[in-house]
Design a protein around this motif. Structure first.
Motif, PDB file in Angstrom:
ATOM      1  N   THR A 275      -7.876 -14.863  27.947  1.00 16.81           N
ATOM      2  CA  THR A 275      -9.266 -15.156  28.314  1.00 16.81           C
ATOM      3  C   THR A 275      -9.973 -13.969  28.957  1.00 16.81           C
ATOM      4  O   THR A 275     -11.194 -13.993  29.122  1.00 16.81           O
ATOM      5  N   GLY A 276      -9.219 -12.947  29.356  1.00 20.87           N
ATOM      6  CA  GLY A 276      -9.842 -11.811  30.026  1.00 20.87           C
ATOM      7  C   GLY A 276     -10.194 -12.079  31.469  1.00 20.87           C
ATOM      8  O   GLY A 276     -10.802 -11.238  32.151  1.00 20.87           O
ATOM      9  N   THR A 277      -9.825 -13.255  31.961  1.00 25.75           N
ATOM     10  CA  THR A 277     -10.090 -13.576  33.365  1.00 25.75           C
ATOM     11  C   THR A 277      -8.852 -14.268  33.929  1.00 25.75           C
ATOM     12  O   THR A 277      -8.098 -14.901  33.187  1.00 25.75           O
ATOM     13  N   SER A 278      -8.615 -14.106  35.227  1.00 26.21           N
ATOM     14  CA  SER A 278      -7.405 -14.685  35.821  1.00 26.21           C
ATOM     15  C   SER A 278      -7.673 -16.079  36.365  1.00 26.21           C
ATOM     16  O   SER A 278      -8.791 -16.389  36.768  1.00 26.21           O
ATOM     17  N   PRO A 279      -6.630 -16.910  36.396  1.00 28.66           N
ATOM     18  CA  PRO A 279      -6.771 -18.192  37.088  1.00 28.66           C
ATOM     19  C   PRO A 279      -7.205 -17.935  38.533  1.00 28.66           C
ATOM     20  O   PRO A 279      -6.695 -17.009  39.173  1.00 28.66           O
ATOM     21  N   CYS A 280      -8.139 -18.722  39.010  1.00 26.64           N
ATOM     22  CA  CYS A 280      -8.711 -18.461  40.336  1.00 26.64           C
ATOM     23  C   CYS A 280      -8.649 -19.699  41.221  1.00 26.64           C
ATOM     24  O   CYS A 280      -9.142 -20.771  40.857  1.00 26.64           O
ATOM     25  N   LEU A 281      -8.032 -19.527  42.387  1.00 27.35           N
ATOM     26  CA  LEU A 281      -7.982 -20.590  43.396  1.00 27.35           C
ATOM     27  C   LEU A 281      -8.938 -20.239  44.530  1.00 27.35           C
ATOM     28  O   LEU A 281      -8.808 -19.179  45.157  1.00 27.35           O
ATOM     29  N   ALA A 282      -9.903 -21.097  44.767  1.00 28.60           N
ATOM     30  CA  ALA A 282     -10.782 -20.914  45.927  1.00 28.60           C
ATOM     31  C   ALA A 282     -10.122 -21.560  47.138  1.00 28.60           C
ATOM     32  O   ALA A 282      -9.697 -22.710  47.081  1.00 28.60           O
ATOM     33  N   THR A 283     -10.014 -20.796  48.219  1.00 27.19           N
ATOM     34  CA  THR A 283      -9.478 -21.345  49.468  1.00 27.19           C
ATOM     35  C   THR A 283     -10.618 -21.434  50.468  1.00 27.19           C
ATOM     36  O   THR A 283     -11.372 -20.482  50.651  1.00 27.19           O
ATOM     37  N   VAL A 284     -10.740 -22.594  51.082  1.00 27.14           N
ATOM     38  CA  VAL A 284     -11.840 -22.827  52.023  1.00 27.14           C
ATOM     39  C   VAL A 284     -11.251 -23.163  53.380  1.00 27.14           C
ATOM     40  O   VAL A 284     -10.418 -24.071  53.500  1.00 27.14           O
ATOM     41  N   LEU A 285     -11.682 -22.409  54.377  1.00 27.20           N
ATOM     42  CA  LEU A 285     -11.158 -22.618  55.727  1.00 27.20           C
ATOM     43  C   LEU A 285     -12.325 -22.755  56.690  1.00 27.20           C
ATOM     44  O   LEU A 285     -13.221 -21.921  56.713  1.00 27.20           O
TER      45      LEU A 285
END
Lengths: 293, 293
Positions: free
Chosen positions: A42-52
């Protein structure tokens, strides 16, 4: 052929340890391969948003640890740090924006949050398809009814541990000590879905020891140090300690329980690593699903 | 002062009957008064939409009975009869339209439906605020976590029966036999929310009798005629029979169970009437909430 938990042979030798660290490492390796394939395709990495919200030191450390593990596996993390005085409305706004951002595949809202936050309202602002931590009502209902969806990470990690050690819950008696929304309740539902006879215990349970002694599988998930003692373990039972209390102590009194159990998770190195591995695995799964892969 | 179910005095005399017919009548009377007040205030009556796919005789009878009861209580019913060959997409379309129709306050989708229908997809098309039958995942999660929302009607009716007979589940051992999405699972969650120690049993449970014998409260909800026998009832226990099998037979063998139980629901006249009363009560509650009353 998986062994039935209820027919585990009683033993007088110490229990076999369930090595969550080693299993988590294998899951992370597989996850990293899938993340690399996703990125290549896909040309993009899996992304995890972390919210603190706020700067609670334990939460800061925990989020940073998750980010580091993600990075090593080829999962990008996008961190959103909000001040302690953030309102529920502001937090919901942030989570809604992340839920609709196509570059974000999974969302982790670190909790507990401040007491002024309506935690349930915040969780519900996470889109179910990005709820890779399994905290929404939708994810809980999916776990309860065997529908597609993400698992709460600690319950999901526990089920992966049972599978890895060939423990088949079907027909066994499972006792879950604790009834929290992201641990006790969902792990009971996952065990029920696998055909265990499931009992929920909690602070109002009378004679907890007697109930635990019925169990072929015990899941301690209550946050009270060493509450479950060896004398309450049925010989040969599978003991899963999901507690993590100050001083690296679980909810199970390990030294006595290991003498009675057939299989037991150590603390640390049992359930803990599995939680993060499940989070990472589900983040990549979320990315794949959102792009229809 | 509510009695604790777990300290119910063992008895050698036959159990006291839990009269669902009488309690349901009282609930319906109160509901009719609220419906009348709603109508006087808003100029429109509370409205329950009933949706039936096909012409299964039992379902036709059941829907008609619900409509008649509603009418007597001042609740309007709007019936939508769909042909047996209705697709899931068509059914979802109908339910979505009813969900957004301001004149409809509650929606009852009669089930089971034909096998070609995706029942879960259909249920989920019902807006949670109109889910007065308590069948959506949202309602289930709300029951599980003690959040605002509607209860599944049979579990809700069972909790009302326990309250009316001063049975306090706190600290008691409750055994639920059955794990369906609208009966077994939610009634267990409602009992857990009231601090019972809850065990779920099902077809894969080994030695069901031994598990049932631990129970201070038994809920039989499995649809197998007279599965639970008197010898499996702990003396003095509260026995709730939510089964309704051909020949007016419940899931409990009444003649033997009544000799051991402290309280027991007859079949018919126990849980059955409470289910409809709960549906009606929740329909009026839905109407009140939707108009901000």
């Amino acid at each position: 052929m998986p062994q039935s938990a209820s027919t585990t042979t009683p033993t007088t030798s110490p229990a076999r340890l369930m090595d969550g660290t080693a299993l988590a490492r294998r899951i992370v390796e597989t996850t990293a391969e899938r993340a690399a394939a996703f990125t290549a395709r896909t040309g993009t990495s899996p992304c995890l948003a972390t919210v603190l919200v706020g700067e609670d030191p334990a939460s800061v450390t925990y989020v940073r640890m998750k980010q580091n593990r993600c990075r090593k596996a080829g999962i990008v993390s996008r961190h959103v740090a909000l001040p302690a005085e953030t309102t529920t409305a502001e937090l919901v706004h942030t989570l809604t924006a992340l839920s609709t951002d196509p570059a974000v595949h999974g969302i982790l809202l670190q909790h507990p949050m401040g007491e002024h936050i309506d935690e349930r309202a915040a969780f519900e602002a996470i889109a179910p398809e990005k709820d890779v931590d399994g905290v929404t009502l939708s994810s809980y209902a999916a776990m309860s009814f065997g529908l597609p969806g993400f698992q709460s990470c600690t319950p999901g990690g526990i089920m992966r541990l049972l599978d890895a050690y060939d423990v088949d819950p079907a027909g066994s008696r499972a006792v879950v000590v604790g009834r929290s929304a992201i641990l006790g309740k969902p792990v009971g539902m996952l065990l029920l879905a696998r055909d265990a006879t499931v009992t929920y215990c909690h602070s109002r349970t009378k004679d907890l020891g007697a109930v635990v002694r019925e169990a072929d599988i015990v899941v301690a998930a209550v946050g009270r140090p060493e509450l479950i003692r060896g004398e309450d373990i049925k010989p040969g039972a599978v003991v899963i300690d999901a507690g993590y209390n100050p001083g690296n102590v679980g909810d199970v009194h390990f030294a006595s329980a290991v003498e009675r159990a057939g299989l037991i998770t150590p603390v640390p190195g049992g359930v803990g690593p599995m939680t993060i591995a499940t989070l990472m695995e589900q983040t990549v799964t979320g990315a794949e699903r959102q792009l229809g892969l």
